[in-house]
Motif scaffolding. Structure first.
Motif, mmCIF file in Angstrom:
data_model
loop_
_atom_site.group_PDB
_atom_site.id
_atom_site.type_symbol
_atom_site.label_atom_id
_atom_site.label_comp_id
_atom_site.label_asym_id
_atom_site.label_seq_id
_atom_site.Cartn_x
_atom_site.Cartn_y
_atom_site.Cartn_z
ATOM 1 N N ASP A 223 53.624 -28.265 -17.839
ATOM 2 C CA ASP A 223 52.554 -28.930 -18.570
ATOM 3 C C ASP A 223 51.265 -29.214 -17.782
ATOM 4 O O ASP A 223 50.359 -28.969 -18.208
ATOM 5 C CB ASP A 223 53.141 -30.205 -18.986
ATOM 6 C CG ASP A 223 54.141 -29.993 -20.411
ATOM 7 O OD1 ASP A 223 54.163 -28.860 -20.698
ATOM 8 O OD2 ASP A 223 54.906 -30.819 -20.383
ATOM 9 N N GLN A 224 51.873 -29.333 -16.402
ATOM 10 C CA GLN A 224 50.647 -29.818 -15.537
ATOM 11 C C GLN A 224 49.879 -28.297 -15.235
ATOM 12 O O GLN A 224 48.693 -28.187 -15.272
ATOM 13 C CB GLN A 224 51.213 -30.228 -14.288
ATOM 14 C CG GLN A 224 49.898 -30.470 -13.030
ATOM 15 C CD GLN A 224 49.298 -31.357 -13.431
ATOM 16 O OE1 GLN A 224 49.609 -32.293 -14.245
ATOM 17 N NE2 GLN A 224 47.943 -31.536 -13.044
ATOM 18 N N GLU A 225 50.844 -26.993 -15.144
ATOM 19 C CA GLU A 225 49.923 -25.951 -15.095
ATOM 20 C C GLU A 225 49.162 -25.483 -16.274
ATOM 21 O O GLU A 225 47.864 -25.075 -15.941
ATOM 22 C CB GLU A 225 50.989 -24.726 -14.740
ATOM 23 C CG GLU A 225 50.457 -23.436 -14.593
ATOM 24 C CD GLU A 225 51.516 -22.466 -14.124
ATOM 25 O OE1 GLU A 225 51.314 -21.227 -14.421
ATOM 26 O OE2 GLU A 225 52.584 -22.886 -14.000
ATOM 27 N N LYS A 226 49.717 -25.792 -17.387
ATOM 28 C CA LYS A 226 48.768 -25.422 -18.619
ATOM 29 C C LYS A 226 47.524 -26.435 -18.686
ATOM 30 O O LYS A 226 46.408 -25.814 -18.814
ATOM 31 C CB LYS A 226 49.608 -25.740 -19.760
ATOM 32 C CG LYS A 226 50.641 -25.061 -20.236
ATOM 33 C CD LYS A 226 51.487 -25.304 -21.398
ATOM 34 C CE LYS A 226 52.525 -24.483 -21.751
ATOM 35 N NZ LYS A 226 53.185 -24.774 -22.948
ATOM 36 N N LYS A 227 47.437 -27.545 -18.159
ATOM 37 C CA LYS A 227 46.385 -28.634 -18.026
ATOM 38 C C LYS A 227 45.324 -28.082 -17.085
ATOM 39 O O LYS A 227 44.240 -28.035 -17.395
ATOM 40 C CB LYS A 227 46.810 -30.123 -17.561
ATOM 41 C CG LYS A 227 45.704 -31.009 -17.532
ATOM 42 C CD LYS A 227 46.010 -32.225 -16.827
ATOM 43 C CE LYS A 227 45.099 -33.417 -17.085
ATOM 44 N NZ LYS A 227 45.552 -34.688 -16.437
ATOM 45 N N MET A 228 45.962 -27.486 -15.820
ATOM 46 C CA MET A 228 44.778 -27.069 -14.963
ATOM 47 C C MET A 228 44.356 -25.805 -15.495
ATOM 48 O O MET A 228 43.050 -25.401 -15.111
ATOM 49 C CB MET A 228 45.716 -26.677 -13.586
ATOM 50 C CG MET A 228 46.216 -28.070 -13.017
ATOM 51 S SD MET A 228 47.205 -27.867 -11.464
ATOM 52 C CE MET A 228 45.656 -27.466 -10.267
ATOM 53 N N GLN A 229 45.065 -24.981 -16.282
ATOM 54 C CA GLN A 229 44.706 -23.572 -16.618
ATOM 55 C C GLN A 229 43.670 -23.899 -17.601
ATOM 56 O O GLN A 229 42.489 -23.025 -17.695
ATOM 57 C CB GLN A 229 45.964 -22.830 -17.365
ATOM 58 C CG GLN A 229 45.534 -21.558 -17.970
ATOM 59 C CD GLN A 229 44.964 -20.329 -16.856
ATOM 60 O OE1 GLN A 229 45.573 -20.143 -15.832
ATOM 61 N NE2 GLN A 229 43.790 -19.719 -17.164
ATOM 62 N N TYR A 230 43.534 -25.008 -18.629
ATOM 63 C CA TYR A 230 42.810 -25.362 -19.425
ATOM 64 C C TYR A 230 41.478 -25.571 -18.657
ATOM 65 O O TYR A 230 40.393 -25.287 -19.074
ATOM 66 C CB TYR A 230 43.222 -26.561 -20.258
ATOM 67 C CG TYR A 230 42.150 -26.982 -21.081
ATOM 68 C CD1 TYR A 230 41.790 -26.538 -22.281
ATOM 69 C CD2 TYR A 230 41.463 -28.266 -20.863
ATOM 70 C CE1 TYR A 230 40.769 -27.038 -23.203
ATOM 71 C CE2 TYR A 230 40.464 -28.678 -21.716
ATOM 72 C CZ TYR A 230 40.253 -28.240 -22.868
ATOM 73 O OH TYR A 230 39.361 -28.641 -23.693
ATOM 74 N N GLU A 231 41.535 -26.590 -17.552
ATOM 75 C CA GLU A 231 40.410 -26.849 -16.965
ATOM 76 C C GLU A 231 39.895 -25.586 -16.140
ATOM 77 O O GLU A 231 38.409 -25.632 -16.466
ATOM 78 C CB GLU A 231 40.677 -27.664 -15.526
ATOM 79 C CG GLU A 231 40.965 -29.048 -16.052
ATOM 80 C CD GLU A 231 41.749 -30.001 -14.843
ATOM 81 O OE1 GLU A 231 41.752 -29.386 -13.836
ATOM 82 O OE2 GLU A 231 42.057 -31.240 -15.225
ATOM 83 N N VAL A 232 40.548 -24.606 -15.857
ATOM 84 C CA VAL A 232 39.887 -23.361 -15.422
ATOM 85 C C VAL A 232 38.971 -22.657 -16.476
ATOM 86 O O VAL A 232 38.000 -22.178 -16.253
ATOM 87 C CB VAL A 232 40.979 -22.363 -14.748
ATOM 88 C CG1 VAL A 232 40.301 -20.994 -14.528
ATOM 89 C CG2 VAL A 232 41.517 -22.916 -13.432
ATOM 90 N N ASP A 233 39.701 -22.568 -17.716
ATOM 91 C CA ASP A 233 38.892 -21.845 -18.769
ATOM 92 C C ASP A 233 37.839 -22.614 -19.173
ATOM 93 O O ASP A 233 36.922 -22.066 -19.609
ATOM 94 C CB ASP A 233 40.015 -21.785 -20.045
ATOM 95 C CG ASP A 233 41.152 -20.866 -19.686
ATOM 96 O OD1 ASP A 233 41.422 -20.195 -18.835
ATOM 97 O OD2 ASP A 233 42.523 -20.993 -20.266
ATOM 98 N N LEU A 234 37.946 -23.714 -19.072
ATOM 99 C CA LEU A 234 36.804 -24.611 -19.653
ATOM 100 C C LEU A 234 35.544 -24.543 -18.516
ATOM 101 O O LEU A 234 34.295 -24.227 -19.110
ATOM 102 C CB LEU A 234 36.929 -26.225 -19.653
ATOM 103 C CG LEU A 234 35.955 -27.115 -20.221
ATOM 104 C CD1 LEU A 234 35.524 -26.851 -21.556
ATOM 105 C CD2 LEU A 234 36.350 -28.617 -20.217
ATOM 106 N N ALA A 235 35.927 -24.387 -17.281
ATOM 107 C CA ALA A 235 34.808 -24.296 -16.288
ATOM 108 C C ALA A 235 34.172 -22.910 -16.386
ATOM 109 O O ALA A 235 32.988 -22.802 -16.317
ATOM 110 C CB ALA A 235 35.402 -24.456 -15.059
ATOM 111 N N PHE A 236 35.226 -21.903 -16.753
ATOM 112 C CA PHE A 236 34.561 -20.699 -16.763
ATOM 113 C C PHE A 236 33.644 -20.550 -18.075
ATOM 114 O O PHE A 236 32.820 -19.700 -17.929
ATOM 115 C CB PHE A 236 35.877 -19.446 -16.986
ATOM 116 C CG PHE A 236 35.547 -18.249 -17.290
ATOM 117 C CD1 PHE A 236 34.858 -17.390 -16.108
ATOM 118 C CD2 PHE A 236 35.384 -17.554 -18.584
ATOM 119 C CE1 PHE A 236 34.467 -16.044 -16.322
ATOM 120 C CE2 PHE A 236 34.849 -16.329 -18.615
ATOM 121 C CZ PHE A 236 34.408 -15.497 -17.579
ATOM 122 N N ASN A 237 34.087 -20.873 -19.174
ATOM 123 C CA ASN A 237 33.269 -20.838 -20.384
ATOM 124 C C ASN A 237 31.906 -21.493 -20.009
ATOM 125 O O ASN A 237 30.604 -21.029 -20.609
ATOM 126 C CB ASN A 237 34.003 -21.696 -21.519
ATOM 127 C CG ASN A 237 35.157 -20.761 -22.158
ATOM 128 O OD1 ASN A 237 35.048 -19.653 -21.855
ATOM 129 N ND2 ASN A 237 36.133 -21.428 -22.579
#
Length: 367
Positions: A280-294
Motif C-alpha cells: 500500500d505504501q508503494e502504491k501511495k508513492m507511485q501515485y505521488e510519482v504519477d501526479l508529479a509527472f502529470n
C-alpha cells in the motif's frame, strides 16, 4: 430726398482730397534712390539674418505596422469547445490591439524615449566622428555660418547645484532632470515628429538635424526604439506568463525527481517484502510519482504554448520607405527670407515717401 442731397457744397468740394496717379509716380520717381536704398538695406539684413540660421536636414521613414484585430474566443482554443459541451457559451467577442498606431507619436514625444535618444550615439559627417545626441545638441552644437548671438552654454553652466532629494519614499519611476537635460529634451522634441495616417495606419517618422548623416542615424535609433516598445508592450503579458511557467516547471521537475527517487529507494529496501502495508505504501508513492509527472508534463506543454503565444503576439513592422541620407537641406530657405525682407523694406520705403509727399498740415486743417 431733397434736391440739395444730390449736390455737394463748394466747401465739401474744397475739402475733398483727390488721388492723382501721375503725382504718385512722380513722388516715387523723385524718391527712387531712397526707396532703392531702404529696400536693398532690408534685403541685406534678410540675407545676413538667413545666415544666422544653420542648415537643417530631414530624414524620413515610413512604416506599416500590423494592426491585430482578433477574436477573443479564438485564444481560448479547446477550453471554448469544452465549455460548449457543458452548455456554457464563452462568446466570440472581438478584441482589438490596444497599441494603436495613433499613440505612436505620443511614444516618440515621451520623456523616457527622449532621455534614451539623448544617450544614443550618432555619426556626424561634418566632424567625422561619433557623438552622443546630448553632446551634439547641448555641449557642442552646430553653429550657423554667422553667429550674432552668444550660445546658451553659459546659462546652462549655472545649474551646478542639483536638487537634493530624499533617499527613501520616492517612486523609482520619478524622473529628475537638470537644466542641460531639460534643454536637450525640449530641443530634441522639436526635431523628432511622427504622423499616423488614419486611413491605412501608415506611420511616418521624421528627424531634423543640422547634419544629414546624423539625422539618418538618429531616425534608425527612433525606428528601433518604437518597434521594440510596441513589441514589448504586446508581448509583456505572455513573457510574464512564460517566466512564471519556467519557475513552476523547475519546481515541478524537482518534485517529480524527488518523488521518483523516494519510490526507487523504497522498492530497493522492500524488494523481498510481501506485507500488504508495504504494498500500500508503494502504491501511495507511485501515485505521488504519477501526479508529479502529470503536473510536470502539463507545465511543459503550457510552456510550449506560451512560447508560441509570444511569437504570435509579436507585431510585424513593414518598412515602406527606409531612411535616406538627405542630399539637400530642408531649411532655411535663404532666398525666400531675403525676398521677404526686400518686400518689407519696399513697403516701409513707400510709407516713408507717402508721409514725405503728403501735406499733413493741409489734411489736418481740412478736418
Amino acid at each position: 430726398m431733397t434736391k440739395e442731397n444730390f449736390h455737394e457744397s463748394p466747401i465739401e468740394k474744397e475739402e475733398e482730397i483727390s488721388i492723382n496717379v501721375a503725382e504718385i509716380f512722380q513722388a516715387i520717381k523723385s524718391h527712387f534712390i531712397l526707396i532703392l536704398a531702404i529696400s536693398v538695406t532690408f534685403a541685406a539684413l534678410g540675407a545676413v539674418y538667413s545666415l544666422t540660421i544653420p542648415n537643417e536636414y530631414v530624414s524620413t521613414v515610413k512604416l506599416l505596422p500590423e494592426i491585430d484585430s482578433k477574436s477573443a474566443g479564438s485564444n481560448l482554443g479547446g477550453l471554448k469547445s469544452l465549455a460548449g459541451l457543458a452548455g456554457v457559451d464563452l462568446g466570440s467577442g472581438s478584441g482589438v490591439d490596444v497599441v494603436r498606431p495613433e499613440i505612436y507619436p505620443s511614444v516618440l514625444q515621451s520623456t523616457p524615449f527622449l532621455q534614451e535618444a539623448l544617450k544614443s550615439n550618432i555619426y556626424v559627417q561634418k566632424r567625422k566622428k561619433w557623438l552622443s545626441v546630448y553632446d551634439y545638441l547641448i555641449t557642442s552644437p552646430e553653429l550657423p555660418p554667422i553667429q550674432l548671438f552668444g550660445a546658451k552654454s553659459d546659462e546652462l553652466k549655472k545649474d551646478e547645484n542639483p536638487t537634493i532629494l530624499p533617499k527613501e519614499g520616492l517612486s523609482p519611476e520619478l524622473i529628475k532632470l537638470n537644466k542641460k537635460e531639460l534643454a536637450g529634451i525640449i530641443n530634441l522634441k522639436k526635431r523628432i515628429s511622427a504622423e499616423t495616417d488614419k486611413k491605412n495606419g501608415m506611420v511616418t517618422i521624421s528627424v531634423k538635424l543640422t547634419d544629414p548623416v546624423a539625422a539618418a542615424t538618429l531616425i534608425s535609433f527612433t525606428q528601433n526604439y518604437l518597434t521594440k516598445y510596441v513589441t514589448n508592450y504586446r508581448t509583456e503579458k505572455a513573457r510574464k506568463e512564460l517566466n512564471f511557467l519556467q519557475d513552476r516547471h523547475e519546481e515541478s521537475r524537482k518534485t517529480y525527481d524527488n518523488a521518483l527517487s523516494r519510490l526507487s529507494a523504497y522498492k530497493d529496501q522492500h524488494r523481498n517484502t510481501f506485507l500488504q502495508v508495504a504494498k500500500d505504501q508503494e502504491k501511495k508513492m507511485q501515485y505521488e510519482v504519477d501526479l508529479a509527472f502529470n503536473i510536470y508534463s502539463s507545465i511543459s506543454t503550457q510552456m510550449a504554448d506560451a512560447a508560441v503565444k509570444i511569437q504570435r503576439e509579436t507585431p510585424v513592422f513593414k518598412v515602406l520607405e527606409p531612411a535616406q541620407i538627405s542630399l539637400e537641406k530642408s531649411e532655411p530657405k535663404r532666398s525666400i527670407i531675403t525676398i521677404g525682407f526686400l518686400f518689407f523694406g519696399l513697403f516701409i520705403s513707400l510709407v516713408i515717401v507717402f508721409f514725405k509727399t503728403i501735406n499733413l498740415k493741409q489734411v489736418l486743417s481740412s478736418k
